[in-house]
Structure formats: C-alpha cells, structure tokens
Design a protein around this motif. Structure first.
Motif, PDB file in Angstrom:
ATOM      1  N   TYR A 110       3.058  -3.006   6.664  1.00 37.62           N
ATOM      2  CA  TYR A 110       3.718  -1.406   6.755  1.00 37.62           C
ATOM      3  C   TYR A 110       5.170  -1.602   6.414  1.00 37.62           C
ATOM      4  O   TYR A 110       5.957  -2.321   7.227  1.00 37.62           O
ATOM      5  CB  TYR A 110       3.688  -0.807   7.985  1.00 37.62           C
TER       6      TYR A 110
ATOM      7  N   ILE B  16       6.861   8.749   9.598  1.00 39.63           N
ATOM      8  CA  ILE B  16       7.367   8.319  11.008  1.00 39.63           C
ATOM      9  C   ILE B  16       8.937   8.349  11.136  1.00 39.63           C
ATOM     10  O   ILE B  16       9.371   8.974  11.878  1.00 39.63           O
ATOM     11  CB  ILE B  16       6.963   6.800  11.158  1.00 39.63           C
TER      12      ILE B  16
ATOM     13  N   LEU C  68      -0.153   4.276   0.552  1.00 41.28           N
ATOM     14  CA  LEU C  68      -0.252   5.028   1.817  1.00 41.28           C
ATOM     15  C   LEU C  68       0.541   4.625   3.005  1.00 41.28           C
ATOM     16  O   LEU C  68       0.955   5.605   3.848  1.00 41.28           O
ATOM     17  CB  LEU C  68      -1.892   4.874   2.089  1.00 41.28           C
ATOM     18  N   LYS C  69       0.601   3.176   3.180  1.00 49.04           N
ATOM     19  CA  LYS C  69       1.379   2.725   4.279  1.00 49.04           C
ATOM     20  C   LYS C  69       2.786   3.205   4.058  1.00 49.04           C
ATOM     21  O   LYS C  69       3.452   3.355   5.164  1.00 49.04           O
ATOM     22  CB  LYS C  69       1.112   1.350   4.457  1.00 49.04           C
TER      23      LYS C  69
ATOM     24  N   GLY D 119      -2.537   8.591   9.045  1.00 53.28           N
ATOM     25  CA  GLY D 119      -3.086   7.233  10.073  1.00 53.28           C
ATOM     26  C   GLY D 119      -4.775   7.132   9.643  1.00 53.28           C
ATOM     27  O   GLY D 119      -5.054   6.023   9.484  1.00 53.28           O
TER      28      GLY D 119
ATOM     29  N   LEU E 111       3.034   6.666   5.416  1.00 52.58           N
ATOM     30  CA  LEU E 111       3.053   6.739   6.587  1.00 52.58           C
ATOM     31  C   LEU E 111       4.487   6.359   7.393  1.00 52.58           C
ATOM     32  O   LEU E 111       5.049   7.349   8.161  1.00 52.58           O
ATOM     33  CB  LEU E 111       2.009   5.964   7.088  1.00 52.58           C
TER      34      LEU E 111
ATOM     35  N   SER F 169       0.801  -1.238  -0.034  1.00 54.66           N
ATOM     36  CA  SER F 169      -0.006   0.039  -0.003  1.00 54.66           C
ATOM     37  C   SER F 169       0.796   1.319  -0.047  1.00 54.66           C
ATOM     38  O   SER F 169       1.648   1.457   0.685  1.00 54.66           O
ATOM     39  CB  SER F 169      -0.918  -0.144   1.209  1.00 54.66           C
TER      40      SER F 169
ATOM     41  N   ALA G 191      -4.723  -0.277  13.364  1.00 51.73           N
ATOM     42  CA  ALA G 191      -3.227   0.076  13.205  1.00 51.73           C
ATOM     43  C   ALA G 191      -3.175   1.448  12.725  1.00 51.73           C
ATOM     44  O   ALA G 191      -2.454   2.313  12.942  1.00 51.73           O
ATOM     45  CB  ALA G 191      -2.815  -0.672  11.997  1.00 51.73           C
ATOM     46  N   GLY G 192      -3.877   2.054  11.813  1.00 56.38           N
ATOM     47  CA  GLY G 192      -4.088   3.479  11.318  1.00 56.38           C
ATOM     48  C   GLY G 192      -4.435   4.287  12.487  1.00 56.38           C
ATOM     49  O   GLY G 192      -3.807   5.395  12.304  1.00 56.38           O
TER      50      GLY G 192
ATOM     51  N   THR H 271      -5.299   5.772   6.183  1.00 55.82           N
ATOM     52  CA  THR H 271      -5.163   4.164   6.225  1.00 55.82           C
ATOM     53  C   THR H 271      -6.056   3.545   6.755  1.00 55.82           C
ATOM     54  O   THR H 271      -6.441   2.395   6.268  1.00 55.82           O
ATOM     55  CB  THR H 271      -3.819   3.804   6.476  1.00 55.82           C
TER      56      THR H 271
ATOM     57  N   TYR I   8       1.637  -5.930   9.854  1.00 48.91           N
ATOM     58  CA  TYR I   8       0.487  -5.479   9.507  1.00 48.91           C
ATOM     59  C   TYR I   8       0.528  -4.808   8.199  1.00 48.91           C
ATOM     60  O   TYR I   8      -0.313  -3.974   7.692  1.00 48.91           O
ATOM     61  CB  TYR I   8       0.183  -4.234  10.529  1.00 48.91           C
TER      62      TYR I   8
ATOM     63  N   PHE J  38      -1.228   4.824  14.675  1.00 50.58           N
ATOM     64  CA  PHE J  38      -0.699   5.805  14.114  1.00 50.58           C
ATOM     65  C   PHE J  38      -0.917   7.262  14.236  1.00 50.58           C
ATOM     66  O   PHE J  38      -0.273   8.192  14.399  1.00 50.58           O
ATOM     67  CB  PHE J  38      -0.194   5.517  12.532  1.00 50.58           C
TER      68      PHE J  38
END
Lengths: 501, 147
Positions: A431, A175, A167-168, B55, A171, A165, B12-13, B58, A429, B16
């Motif tokens: 990511y 982070i 989007l992941k 977050g 993210l 993904s 999970a989203g 997702t 998950y 975050f």
C-alpha cells in the motif's frame, strides 16, 4: 507585476547574506540527504524544521525548498554508484546509470546527470515564473466547487499514478482523508474521533505523520540489513563526457524536462512518476531500444531532467492554489503554514516579494548545486561510505527532537511511533503511503469546500458538474479512473465470456 | 488451474474494511445533518463507507494475486520503536540528556554489527551536538536534566 520587475524584486530579496546562506544550507542538506540511500527529503525537512522557527519566513522557505530540489540532485549519486536509489525519485536512473558505472563511466554518468538536472530545473523555473502568477490570477475566480474538483483530481491522480495497485492507492488516500477529520470540526465545533484524548482534539500533527510514514518506516525497512557500500572512487578527470555523449543526451534532456514539468504541474503526480514516464518515452522514441538497461546515456539524462523539472514545477499548483503537487510539497506546505504563510491565489500580489524571492533563490540554488556537485563529487562519494549503523540512530534523534519541537508535545512523538509501524506494514503489503499524506493534508480543505459548495447550491450535487471549470476537472478525474478500471474489467469479461456460451 | 488463495492480500483488505466500518459506527453519534447543511458526521460516514467498499474491493482483487514475501523483521521494529518510546517517556521526566543517551543506545541495537564503543561514542556525540545546537543555540525549551 510583470516578469522583469518581479525578477528585480526577487533579486533584492534573495541576494542578501542571510538568504544566500540559508539557500546554501538548504541545498547542501538536500544534497546530503539525497546522496544517502534510505532517507528522503521528507525526513530532512523534519530534521531542519526546528532551525527554521527562529528564521523569518523568507529564509525558512528558501531553505526548505532548497532541501527538496537539492535531494533530486543527490539521489542519482547512489543510483549510479551503488545501484541503490538515494531517493525513490532516482530509482530509474540506476537502470542505465549503474551499468555505466560498471563500464568505468561513473564519472561521466555523474557529470551528465548533474548537467541534465540543472537543465531540467531551470526549464521548470521559467515555467514557474510565467505560469504560476497567471494560474493564481485565474484561480481568483474559483469558487468552492472548483476547489473541490481540482483537489479531487489531485487526490485521484496521487492515488492511481503511484506505482502499484491503483485500488490500494485510493484506499490510502481515503484513510488519509478520514485521519484528517480527527479533532475539532471547524464548521460546527464538534470534536470527532478524539477517543477522549486531549491532544487529539487539535487533530494529528502533519509533521509527525510524515516522519512516521517516511522517516521511521524507511529506517525500519532498511535497518539491520547488511549492506555492502563500497562505491568506486571517482576522479575529476573521469568526469568529462565525450562529444558523442553530449550529442546523444541533449534531445532526451529537453524531452525529459517537458515531461517532468507537465507531471509536476499536475496536482498529485510527483517526480518519481515523471522520471519513469521520461524513461519510457526515451525507450519508445529511440532507434536502438535494446541499448537501454546497458548504460544508455539517454536513459540517465531524460529521467534526471524530468525529476528535477517536476520538483520545480510542482511549486506552481502549490503556490498558486495551495494544492500540493506531491507528498513532498504537501509537507512543505505544512511547514509554510507553521510560518503563517498560506499559499492561495492572492499570494502573488500580497506576498509578491516572497514569491519572486523564492523563484530567484531557485536559480541561485540550482547554480550552487552545480558547483557543489562537479568539483566536489569526490566528497559526496565519500559520504556514501558512512556506515548506516551510525547514521540511523542519528536520524532517529533528529526526527524525535524535530517533531517534539513543533508543539513541545511528547504526544506528537508517540504519533510518529504509530505511523512508523503503520507505514512499515503498509509498505510491506504494497500500500503506497504518499497518497495517505496527500489525503491528510487536503482533507480539511476538501471537506470544507464540499460542504460550502453544496450549501451555496442548496444541496444540488450537479453544481460540481454544471460549473464549466469544475466539470472539466471532474471529467479528467473520471477519464483517469476509467483508463485504469477498464482494461482489467475488459480482460475479466473476455475471460468469462466464452464460459457463458 | 486456479491459483492458490492469497490470504495475506485478503486479510489486508478486510482489515481496512473493518477500520472503515469502525469509523462509520463511531460517527453515528455525530450530528449527520442534511446535504445542504451537513453536520460533522456527514463526511466521516461517507469516508468510512468508501473505505469499506475499497477494502472489500482490494480483498477481492488481491485474492488471486501472486503472493509477495512480506519481509518483516522484528529486530529493527523492536529497537527502533523502543528507542523512540523511551525518548518520549524520559523527555518530560528526566530531561533531554538522559532521554537522548537512552534513545541512541537502544536504537543502535537494531543493527547487529555495531560495537559498544561505537554506540557509546555516537550517544555522547549526538547528545552533545543536540544540547549545543537545539537547547543552547536555538533555545528550544527543553530541560537538559529534570523536568
């Protein structure tokens, strides 16, 4: 400096007893780590980092670089023999390599992948020699706005082009950027996110994060799972490909090398993507696409050429701009900084001996790998039989001592534990963790250039768009985001549209 | 038919998003500055905000995604991380040799099929190798025994 005097200088530096020795150590360790499933070149770098402290920068760099491209050679062995990628970059090789092994052609597959790896690597080294200094020259004119935009492009590429993904991935990058703000802000001296912990005031340790995310997290994923590693024996005389094999694989090898080099030069896109793209391209141009997945020789030669080309080409942005091509290069960059070498455009004039020495060592290293691979193939196959129950505690030990020795800090090893569990959960998950590392490495530079660019433009955000080179990088970034965001949005719109009528 | 709600993706989203929110709240105490002269709080607040947005996005995107088995196994987590933790706790107190022996013995338990003989042999071999390579050979300043 022109190509030939550069090469002459490089030969002087790289053909000394010490440089040759550390090149051999580097490619052998890389090959070894590459062959073993479950751990990648990043863990190998941490394990060998303590050894490099006592070396002069040249030998250290030659050795660390050797680990990276050596691992690309080794990775295909497990992919072909066990259907289990030795490193993630050779996962595609298993698609056709394993069927070949089942048909009793494992030796041929190993021989071909070695040969195409060598070709891909050499192809990209030529590009490094010709383009890296030119890019460095061009980058001398870069200001903060350009640096910000190209780093943004690299990060968005790393996030969205990892498999999974987008989007992941994004993210994960952000982070990483946030984690990089921990510690003292270099502009104001203000300490951020230290939670009163003394060690956090200097920020997190890059090697510790990399070892947590890629060393420990991988072991957590693979430990305790019963695995039947019984690779078949490969004999020397089974290695020789037929004339037909060679005829079928030379064009895919060239195409794979081109694809791999292109992907490698892009900041943020790494060898895994290169191999996947090269495989997809071969399937597209083939007259018999249904041959793929059943032991097509094109299906192993193109991706293997691509991932090796990509690994070598990734040195172009890494050395010329100080912007790593992928997570592996990011760690290498961190290791270079420990040795007091900061790659940037001036690198080619101020450290010409280092650059050309490194390039010549690439040639030597690739030649060594060719020799290590073909006559010694039986040895590498036997390494696959080392039981993982003995291997994992050993790797953990090397990770602990490697990370500890960077700053003699027990806190850094605690960081490994934290990022080990974080990486394990993120993987579970879905990511991706490589973008996080990219974000962490580029974060401080990104923030600094962002703040500086806006200071120079007196707060005018348009400076990033109006400067032509910077604007072009941002346009590419935008296109990248749109190409990923639009299809699902359109799909959602089409699905919902009839309901509105 | 509506697919079932994928709670694990949503959770999970949201985790975050919470991290992003926490980062923003903490960064409020750092000087924010202006766009021309950004303070140390400017970038963290923006990044925190971006994490909150991503977050939530997702979580929203994953709410209908097909559920993937998480495949988490507590045994390796416990023994592998436990092994490293013991090494960290012992290295500055009892020294390299006890720390490494303990690390290998604990971490080896992550694998079910390892025998006690193999564990002991591996622990002794690695400690010896590490002592000669890192402490004697490379001169890394760690005490073999004691602090």
């Amino acid at each position: 400096m022109d190509l030939f005097s550069g090469l002459a200088l490089g030969l002087q530096v790289a053909i000394t007893g010490q440089a040759l020795l550390f090149c051999l150590v580097g490619v052998s360790v890389g090959m070894f780590i590459g062959v073993l499933p479950g751990i990648g070149p990043l863990a190998a770098v941490a394990m060998t980092l303590p050894i490099t402290y006592h070396l002069e920068p040249m030998s250290a760099l030659i050795m660390l670089a050797g680990i990276f491209y050596g691992a690309q050679y080794g990775g295909s062995t497990a992919s072909i023999l066990l259907n289990l990628p030795g490193t993630s970059t050779t996962a595609v090789t298993a698609l056709d390599g394993y069927p070949m092994a089942q048909q009793g052609r494992a030796g041929v597959a190993l021989f071909i992948t070695t040969l195409t790896s060598f070709f891909g690597g050499c192809f990209a080294i030529v590009l490094v020699m010709s383009f890296a200094p030119a890019l460095g020259q061009m980058a001398l004119k870069f200001s903060s706005a350009e640096y910000f935009s190209i780093m943004l492009l690299g990060l968005v590429a790393a996030a969205t082009m990892s498999l999974g993904s987008p989007l992941k991935g994004l993210l994960s990058v952000v982070i990483g950027l946030l984690l990089s703000t921990i510690g003292m802000d270099p502009t104001s001296g203000h300490v951020r996110y230290s939670f009163g912990v003394l060690e956090l005031q200097d920020g997190l340790n890059l090697v510790a994060i990399a070892m947590g995310l890629f060393g420990v997290a991988e072991i957590l994923k693979n430990a305790g799972k019963p695995r039947d590693l019984e690779p078949q024996k490969v004999r020397m005389r089974e290695l020789m490909p037929t004339r037909q094999d060679l005829k079928e694989c030379w064009k895919p090898t060239i195409r794979g090398s081109v694809v791999g080099s292109f992907v490698g030069i892009l900041p943020g896109a790494g060898p895994t993507l290169a191999a996947f793209l090269a495989y997809a391209l071969e399937k597209r141009v083939s007259h018999q696409p249904d041959k793929f997945g059943r032991g097509a020789i094109e299906g192993i030669s193109a991706p293997e050429a691509a991932n090796n080309a990509s690994t070598q080409a990734a040195f172009i942005p890494t050395l010329a701009l100080g912007i790593p091509g992928d997570a592996g290069m990011a760690v290498l960059l961190g290791a270079m900084m420990i040795h007091g070498i900061t790659p940037r455009p001036e690198f080619f004039t101020t450290n010409a001996d280092l650059f050309w020495g490194l390039v010549v060592s690439f040639w030597i290293g690739n030649l060594m790998l060719l020799v290590l691979n073909i006559p010694l193939i039986g040895f590498w196959v036997r390494i696959l039989r080392v039981p993982q129950r003995l291997l994992f505690p050993a790797i953990l030990f090397f990770i602990c001592i490697g990370v500890y020795s960077v700053n003699n800090s027990a806190f850094d090893v605690m960081t490994v534990i934290f990022f080990g569990i974080a990486g394990y959960l993120m993987n579970a998950y879905g990511y991706p963790t490589a973008p996080l590392l990219m974000g962490f490495i580029l974060g401080p530079m990104l923030e600094q250039h962002f703040r500086r660019a806006l200071l120079f433009s007196r707060g005018d955000i348009m400076t990033f768009v109006e400067r032509p080179i910077s604007g072009a990088f941002l346009l590419v970034t935008l296109l990248l985001v749109l190409s990923l965001a639009l299809p699902p949005l359109l799909k959602a719109w089409r699905r919902n549209a009839p309901l509105e009528d | 038919m509506k697919p079932p709600r994928n709670t694990q993706e949503i959770a999970a989203g949201l985790v975050f998003a919470a991290i992003g929110l926490g980062a923003m709240l903490l960064a409020r105490s750092y000087p924010f500055g202006t766009v021309v002269r950004m303070g140390p709080g400017f970038v963290p607040i923006m990044l925190g905000g971006l994490i909150v947005v991503l977050g939530l996005a997702t979580a929203w995107q994953g709410r209908t995604a097909p559920k993937v088995a998480l495949n988490l196994s507590p045994r390796p987590v416990m023994f592998v991380l436990g092994g490293i933790l013991i090494w960290v706790l012992l290295i500055d107190r009892l020294g390299f040799v006890p720390a490494t022996l303990a690390l290998v013995v604990v971490a080896a338990q992550a694998e079910r099929d390892i025998t006690w003989f193999e564990t002991a042999a591996l622990a002794v071999a690695l400690t010896g190798l590490g002592y000669f390579l890192f402490i004697r050979g490379l001169g890394i300043p760690i005490a073999a025994f004691g602090s």
